[in-house]
Design an enzyme around this catalytic site. Structure first.
Site, PDB file in Angstrom:
ATOM      1  N   GLY A  34       0.813  -1.222   0.000  1.00 47.76           N
ATOM      2  CA  GLY A  34       0.000   0.000   0.000  1.00 47.76           C
ATOM      3  C   GLY A  34       0.844   1.267   0.000  1.00 47.76           C
ATOM      4  N   LYS A  59       1.439   2.909  12.824  1.00 45.83           N
ATOM      5  CA  LYS A  59       2.056   2.830  11.496  1.00 45.83           C
ATOM      6  C   LYS A  59       1.765   4.100  10.701  1.00 45.83           C
ATOM      7  CE  LYS A  59       2.549  -1.391   9.371  1.00 45.83           C
ATOM      8  NZ  LYS A  59       2.175  -2.539   8.525  1.00 45.83           N
ATOM      9  N   THR A 111      -0.791 -16.754   5.790  1.00 46.40           N
ATOM     10  CA  THR A 111      -1.244 -18.142   5.897  1.00 46.40           C
ATOM     11  C   THR A 111      -2.030 -18.291   7.198  1.00 46.40           C
ATOM     12  OG1 THR A 111       0.693 -18.862   4.668  1.00 46.40           O
ATOM     13  CG2 THR A 111      -0.462 -20.545   5.936  1.00 46.40           C
ATOM     14  N   SER A 148      -4.514  -6.987  -2.736  1.00 49.24           N
ATOM     15  CA  SER A 148      -3.967  -8.101  -1.957  1.00 49.24           C
ATOM     16  C   SER A 148      -3.954  -9.354  -2.818  1.00 49.24           C
ATOM     17  CB  SER A 148      -4.855  -8.391  -0.741  1.00 49.24           C
ATOM     18  OG  SER A 148      -4.899  -7.288   0.125  1.00 49.24           O
ATOM     19  N   THR A 149      -3.021 -10.265  -2.512  1.00 54.97           N
ATOM     20  CA  THR A 149      -2.982 -11.558  -3.209  1.00 54.97           C
ATOM     21  C   THR A 149      -4.016 -12.477  -2.561  1.00 54.97           C
ATOM     22  OG1 THR A 149      -0.641 -11.220  -3.595  1.00 54.97           O
ATOM     23  CG2 THR A 149      -1.486 -13.468  -3.886  1.00 54.97           C
ATOM     24  N   LYS A 240      -1.681 -14.188 -10.515  1.00 60.51           N
ATOM     25  CA  LYS A 240      -0.774 -13.754  -9.429  1.00 60.51           C
ATOM     26  C   LYS A 240      -0.199 -14.976  -8.708  1.00 60.51           C
ATOM     27  CE  LYS A 240       1.397 -11.591  -6.316  1.00 60.51           C
ATOM     28  NZ  LYS A 240       2.645 -10.882  -6.553  1.00 60.51           N
ATOM     29  N   ALA A 243       2.211 -16.798 -11.070  1.00 55.73           N
ATOM     30  CA  ALA A 243       3.504 -16.117 -11.272  1.00 55.73           C
ATOM     31  C   ALA A 243       4.427 -16.406 -10.088  1.00 55.73           C
ATOM     32  CB  ALA A 243       3.288 -14.613 -11.429  1.00 55.73           C
ATOM     33  N   ARG A 280      15.021 -19.730 -24.105  1.00 57.35           N
ATOM     34  CA  ARG A 280      13.702 -20.219 -23.672  1.00 57.35           C
ATOM     35  C   ARG A 280      13.641 -20.312 -22.150  1.00 57.35           C
ATOM     36  NH1 ARG A 280      13.862 -25.678 -26.826  1.00 57.35           N
ATOM     37  NH2 ARG A 280      15.918 -25.518 -25.878  1.00 57.35           N
ATOM     38  N   CYS A 296       5.756 -13.720   0.680  1.00 54.46           N
ATOM     39  CA  CYS A 296       4.867 -14.105  -0.434  1.00 54.46           C
ATOM     40  C   CYS A 296       5.022 -15.532  -0.944  1.00 54.46           C
ATOM     41  CB  CYS A 296       5.064 -13.142  -1.591  1.00 54.46           C
ATOM     42  SG  CYS A 296       4.532 -11.478  -1.185  1.00 54.46           S
TER      43      CYS A 296
HETATM   44  N1  NAD Z   1       5.123  -7.475   0.388  1.00 52.39           N
HETATM   45  C1  NAD Z   1       5.204  -7.611  -0.912  1.00 52.39           C
HETATM   46  O1  NAD Z   1       6.280  -7.493  -1.493  1.00 52.39           O
HETATM   47  C2  NAD Z   1       3.985  -7.929  -1.735  1.00 52.39           C
HETATM   48  C3  NAD Z   1       4.061  -7.833  -3.122  1.00 52.39           C
HETATM   49  C4  NAD Z   1       2.927  -8.131  -3.888  1.00 52.39           C
HETATM   50  C5  NAD Z   1       1.739  -8.491  -3.274  1.00 52.39           C
HETATM   51  N2  NAD Z   1       1.693  -8.572  -1.918  1.00 52.39           N
HETATM   52  C6  NAD Z   1       0.390  -8.881  -1.300  1.00 52.39           C
HETATM   53  O2  NAD Z   1      -0.188  -7.647  -0.880  1.00 52.39           O
HETATM   54  C7  NAD Z   1      -0.917  -7.797   0.346  1.00 52.39           C
HETATM   55  C8  NAD Z   1      -0.358  -6.851   1.389  1.00 52.39           C
HETATM   56  O3  NAD Z   1       0.969  -7.233   1.673  1.00 52.39           O
HETATM   57  P1  NAD Z   1       1.924  -6.309   2.556  1.00 52.39           P
HETATM   58  O4  NAD Z   1       3.256  -6.939   2.515  1.00 52.39           O
HETATM   59  O5  NAD Z   1       1.761  -4.898   2.153  1.00 52.39           O
HETATM   60  O6  NAD Z   1       1.261  -6.504   3.996  1.00 52.39           O
HETATM   61  P2  NAD Z   1       1.587  -5.661   5.319  1.00 52.39           P
HETATM   62  O7  NAD Z   1       1.351  -6.568   6.444  1.00 52.39           O
HETATM   63  O8  NAD Z   1       2.886  -4.969   5.171  1.00 52.39           O
HETATM   64  O9  NAD Z   1       0.470  -4.516   5.304  1.00 52.39           O
HETATM   65  C9  NAD Z   1      -0.888  -4.777   5.444  1.00 52.39           C
HETATM   66  C10 NAD Z   1      -1.511  -3.645   6.259  1.00 52.39           C
HETATM   67  O10 NAD Z   1      -2.924  -3.798   6.262  1.00 52.39           O
HETATM   68  C11 NAD Z   1      -3.412  -3.321   7.511  1.00 52.39           C
HETATM   69  N3  NAD Z   1      -4.772  -3.833   7.741  1.00 52.39           N
HETATM   70  C12 NAD Z   1      -5.159  -5.126   7.910  1.00 52.39           C
HETATM   71  N4  NAD Z   1      -6.499  -5.186   8.055  1.00 52.39           N
HETATM   72  C13 NAD Z   1      -6.972  -3.920   7.984  1.00 52.39           C
HETATM   73  C14 NAD Z   1      -8.270  -3.336   8.057  1.00 52.39           C
HETATM   74  N5  NAD Z   1      -9.349  -4.112   8.206  1.00 52.39           N
HETATM   75  N6  NAD Z   1      -8.384  -1.996   7.967  1.00 52.39           N
HETATM   76  C15 NAD Z   1      -7.286  -1.220   7.811  1.00 52.39           C
HETATM   77  N7  NAD Z   1      -6.030  -1.709   7.717  1.00 52.39           N
HETATM   78  C16 NAD Z   1      -5.875  -3.041   7.788  1.00 52.39           C
HETATM   79  C17 NAD Z   1      -2.396  -3.830   8.513  1.00 52.39           C
HETATM   80  O11 NAD Z   1      -2.439  -3.079   9.712  1.00 52.39           O
HETATM   81  C18 NAD Z   1      -1.089  -3.630   7.728  1.00 52.39           C
HETATM   82  O12 NAD Z   1      -0.480  -2.388   8.036  1.00 52.39           O
HETATM   83  C19 NAD Z   1      -0.810  -9.276   0.689  1.00 52.39           C
HETATM   84  O13 NAD Z   1      -1.925  -9.946   0.174  1.00 52.39           O
HETATM   85  C20 NAD Z   1       0.465  -9.726  -0.045  1.00 52.39           C
HETATM   86  O14 NAD Z   1       0.431 -11.099  -0.363  1.00 52.39           O
HETATM   87  C21 NAD Z   1       2.764  -8.283  -1.139  1.00 52.39           C
HETATM   88  O1  UPG Z   2      17.363 -16.393  -8.012  1.00 55.84           O
HETATM   89  C1  UPG Z   2      16.860 -16.152  -6.910  1.00 55.84           C
HETATM   90  C2  UPG Z   2      15.908 -15.115  -6.692  1.00 55.84           C
HETATM   91  C3  UPG Z   2      15.388 -14.928  -5.418  1.00 55.84           C
HETATM   92  N1  UPG Z   2      15.782 -15.707  -4.389  1.00 55.84           N
HETATM   93  C4  UPG Z   2      15.200 -15.516  -3.042  1.00 55.84           C
HETATM   94  O2  UPG Z   2      13.785 -15.560  -3.169  1.00 55.84           O
HETATM   95  C5  UPG Z   2      13.168 -14.745  -2.179  1.00 55.84           C
HETATM   96  C6  UPG Z   2      12.170 -13.805  -2.804  1.00 55.84           C
HETATM   97  O3  UPG Z   2      12.848 -12.856  -3.595  1.00 55.84           O
HETATM   98  P1  UPG Z   2      12.093 -11.813  -4.547  1.00 55.84           P
HETATM   99  O4  UPG Z   2      11.145 -12.532  -5.384  1.00 55.84           O
HETATM  100  O5  UPG Z   2      13.127 -11.023  -5.227  1.00 55.84           O
HETATM  101  O6  UPG Z   2      11.372 -10.861  -3.489  1.00 55.84           O
HETATM  102  P2  UPG Z   2       9.835 -10.731  -3.019  1.00 55.84           P
HETATM  103  O7  UPG Z   2       9.694  -9.373  -2.448  1.00 55.84           O
HETATM  104  O8  UPG Z   2       9.464 -11.895  -2.182  1.00 55.84           O
HETATM  105  O9  UPG Z   2       8.989 -10.740  -4.395  1.00 55.84           O
HETATM  106  C7  UPG Z   2       8.229 -11.867  -4.818  1.00 55.84           C
HETATM  107  O10 UPG Z   2       6.975 -11.898  -4.165  1.00 55.84           O
HETATM  108  C8  UPG Z   2       6.178 -10.706  -4.365  1.00 55.84           C
HETATM  109  C9  UPG Z   2       4.945 -10.845  -3.508  1.00 55.84           C
HETATM  110  O11 UPG Z   2       3.932 -11.561  -4.117  1.00 55.84           O
HETATM  111  C10 UPG Z   2       5.870 -10.567  -5.856  1.00 55.84           C
HETATM  112  O12 UPG Z   2       5.080  -9.402  -6.066  1.00 55.84           O
HETATM  113  C11 UPG Z   2       7.183 -10.472  -6.647  1.00 55.84           C
HETATM  114  O13 UPG Z   2       6.905 -10.394  -8.032  1.00 55.84           O
HETATM  115  C12 UPG Z   2       8.025 -11.714  -6.333  1.00 55.84           C
HETATM  116  O14 UPG Z   2       9.299 -11.606  -6.974  1.00 55.84           O
HETATM  117  C13 UPG Z   2      14.318 -14.035  -1.458  1.00 55.84           C
HETATM  118  O15 UPG Z   2      14.615 -14.704  -0.268  1.00 55.84           O
HETATM  119  C14 UPG Z   2      15.471 -14.154  -2.438  1.00 55.84           C
HETATM  120  O16 UPG Z   2      16.715 -14.124  -1.805  1.00 55.84           O
HETATM  121  C15 UPG Z   2      16.712 -16.726  -4.589  1.00 55.84           C
HETATM  122  O17 UPG Z   2      17.067 -17.452  -3.649  1.00 55.84           O
HETATM  123  N2  UPG Z   2      17.224 -16.922  -5.838  1.00 55.84           N
END
Ligand code: NAD
Ligand code: UPG
EC number: 1.1.1.22
Length: 504
Positions: A34, A59, A111, A148-149, A240, A243, A280, A296
């Site tokens: 967010g 936060k 989870t 969210s995922t 999602k 991927a 490929r 994730c």
């Molecule tokens: N972290 C990543 O890199 C990443 C990337 C892509 C997708 N996602 C997905 O995005 C979603 C969010 O992930 P994140 O890492 O930002 O989570 P996060 O835990 O960092 O943030 C989520 C926030 O939502 C707030 N929240 C929860 N319930 C609420 C409610 N009812 N009203 C208001 N606020 C509320 C929490 O207090 C928290 O601050 C997840 O589904 C995750 O799988 C995460």
């Molecule tokens: O060749 C590689 C690439 C990554 N990693 C590890 O894999 C984990 C995840 O890495 P990365 O994918 O770069 O970071 P995330 O922030 O977890 O991002 C993943 O998860 C997100 C949440 O869903 C998605 O949005 C992104 O596309 C996806 O890359 C980390 O521990 C990395 O060190 C390896 O061990 N080997």
């Protein structure tokens, strides 16, 4: 136009538009997704007012302060530039919902740790709670966007909740879209500024197409139209999970190969290089490691496994479950390697752990492999000395206490403010995060302060093995056999007196 983009044909608005042009965006959830996503939208769309809300008032206070709640390269600059102009952080959720034209749901979906699906299914209680809050406070038409995922068809539950409110109030109109986020931590701002693609799923109806077109226009401020993919809602939700499953699978694949390398004298970096040269296959995400971490991959692969099981697709579930099993095994294997190479006992031995975050350039420790390697070593009564440039002592202690117990952590864990200190008098150094600063440490000086023989275990393949061996270290890296195990003809145990494989 591709076959999958058929919805674009309907991008002319229906005669009576249901939704206003998007001028106010609210994002519920001020976390890793967010915060950066909204900072980018505010930066790229000066004509849109963006409000990020969260139920965690502390936060929100941090987002409004000089110390942002998350570290992400480039984020602070953008937030400080846009904050108070068209980017706002607030804990007044109802007000922000009332004022929005479009609402992102960006809350956590961890989870589930209880009940049905425990340890597998994603917990959707936060998403549902936001849907109910929107239903209660909307007051008018809203485009609601799942960022969210979530599992496939989660949008249906959100829609059912919103439609119930619509039945009782003629002013309300909702469309639910799926717009999953693909940013990776540590590179979030770059990923958001130049995404490979933006994916938007919507309902196949005139109102659905209209809602999709509104969100497309927001992204079109900075993303080329050819990179904005539109699909039906369920394809978007599943894409999602797919991927992340594919990415995690690549890491488990190369990690599985790393074990073969260690047993045969092949070098995993050389294998990854050779395999990745095939256009490929491609060369990204083939870095062998101590296992993937982060909030994730594990969660989303488990979510896919649970979905398959719910659909009675046992074989498919088992296929994806293997990705997680290899990851757990790789972590365990690495910890066992450390114990084995330290003469089968680490009890009372000091081991320096460099790196605790799940990857470099983030302070995020969720599901970090460091937690699990440390847990195994603590079970063997090792004394662990940690250093991570972005993770606080309190965070390291609390993560470890969850898996090893507070008493063990108080007794066996120390946290230092620099790497050299953590390594003093240690029997071994273990690299668990690929922070750049670990590549250039003065290992010759560090070696002098350590117990001898001194070992170094590279769980991230960032070190120059040859140089370290010249200093005097015993060096063990994921995916290559120890120096003495193979001679140049690959005969085990003969001792080549040198490293036959060049370092990359
Ligand atoms: N972290 C990543 O890199 C990443 C990337 C892509 C997708 N996602 C997905 O995005 C979603 C969010 O992930 P994140 O890492 O930002 O989570 P996060 O835990 O960092 O943030 C989520 C926030 O939502 C707030 N929240 C929860 N319930 C609420 C409610 N009812 N009203 C208001 N606020 C509320 C929490 O207090 C928290 O601050 C997840 O589904 C995750 O799988 C995460
Ligand atoms: O060749 C590689 C690439 C990554 N990693 C590890 O894999 C984990 C995840 O890495 P990365 O994918 O770069 O970071 P995330 O922030 O977890 O991002 C993943 O998860 C997100 C949440 O869903 C998605 O949005 C992104 O596309 C996806 O890359 C980390 O521990 C990395 O060190 C390896 O061990 N080997």
């Amino acid at each position: 136009m591709t076959q999958k983009d058929t919805s674009l044909e309907f991008f002319t608005f229906p005669p009576s538009s249901m939704f206003r042009e998007v001028k106010n965006i609210t994002c519920v959830g001020a976390g890793y997704v967010g915060g950066p996503t909204c900072a980018m939208i505010a930066c790229k769309c000066p004509d849109i007012r963006v409000t990020v809300v969260d139920m965690n008032a502390e936060k929100i206070a941090q987002w409004n302060s000089d110390e942002l709640p998350i570290f992400e390269p480039g984020l602070e600059e953008v937030v400080k530039r846009q904050r108070g102009t068209n980017l706002f952080f607030s804990s007044d959720v109802p007000k922000a919902i009332r004022e929005a034209d479009l609402i992102f749901i960006s809350v956590n979906t961890p989870t589930k740790m209880y009940g049905r699906g425990k340890g597998m299914a994603p917990d959707l209680k936060y998403v549902e709670s936001v849907a109910r809050t929107i239903a209660e406070h909307a007051g008018g038409p809203k485009i609601v966007v799942e960022k969210s995922t979530v599992p496939v068809r989660a949008a249906e539950s959100i829609k059912t909740i919103l439609m119930e409110a619509q039945k009782h109030n003629r002013e309300l109109h909702f469309q639910v879209l799926s717009n999953p986020e693909f940013l990776a931590e540590g590179t979030a701002m770059k990923d958001l500024a130049k995404p490979d693609r933006v994916l938007i799923g919507g309902e196949s109806s005139p109102e659905g197409y209209e809602a999709v077109s509104h969100l497309v226009r927001v992204y079109e401020h900075w993303v080329d139209r050819s990179r904005i993919i539109t699909t039906n809602t369920w394809s978007s939700e599943l894409s999602k999970l797919a991927a992340n499953a594919f990415l995690a699978q690549r890491i488990s694949s190369i990690n599985a190969i790393s074990a073969i390398c260690e047993a045969t004298g092949a070098d995993v970096s050389e294998v990854a290089h050779a395999v990745g040269y095939d256009s490929r296959i491609g060369n990204k995400f083939l870095q062998a490691s101590v296992g993937f971490g982060g909030s994730c991959f594990q969660k989303d692969v488990l979510s896919l496994v649970y979905l398959c099981e719910s659909l009675n697709l046992g074989k498919v579930a088992n296929y994806w479950r293997g990705v997680i099993e290899i990851n757990d095994w790789q972590r365990r294997r690495f910890a066992d390697k450390i114990v084995g190479e330290l003469f089968n006992t680490v009890a009372g031995k000091k081991i320096a752990i460099l790196g605790f975050s799940f990857k470099k350039n983030t302070g995020d420790t969720r599901e970090s492999s460091a937690i699990y390697v440390a847990k195994h070593l603590l079970e063997e009564c090792a004394e662990l000395s940690f250093y991570d440039p972005k993770v606080t002592e309190a965070q390291i202690r609390s993560e470890l206490a969850l898996v090893s117990g507070k008493e063990t952590v108080d007794r066996l864990v120390k946290v230092h403010s620099n790497a050299a200190q953590a390594c003093e008098k240690a029997h071994a150094i273990v690299i668990l995060t690929e922070w750049d600063e670990f590549k250039t440490l003065d290992y010759a000086s560090i070696y002098k302060t350590m117990q001898h023989p001194s070992a170094i275990f590279d769980g991230r393949l960032i070190l120059d093995k040859k140089q370290l061996r010249e200093i005097g270290f015993r060096v063990f890296a994921i995916g290559s056999a120890p120096e003495q195990a193979y001679n140049m003809f690959g005969t085990a145990g003969c001792g080549s007196g040198g490293d036959s494989s060049p370092n990359r």
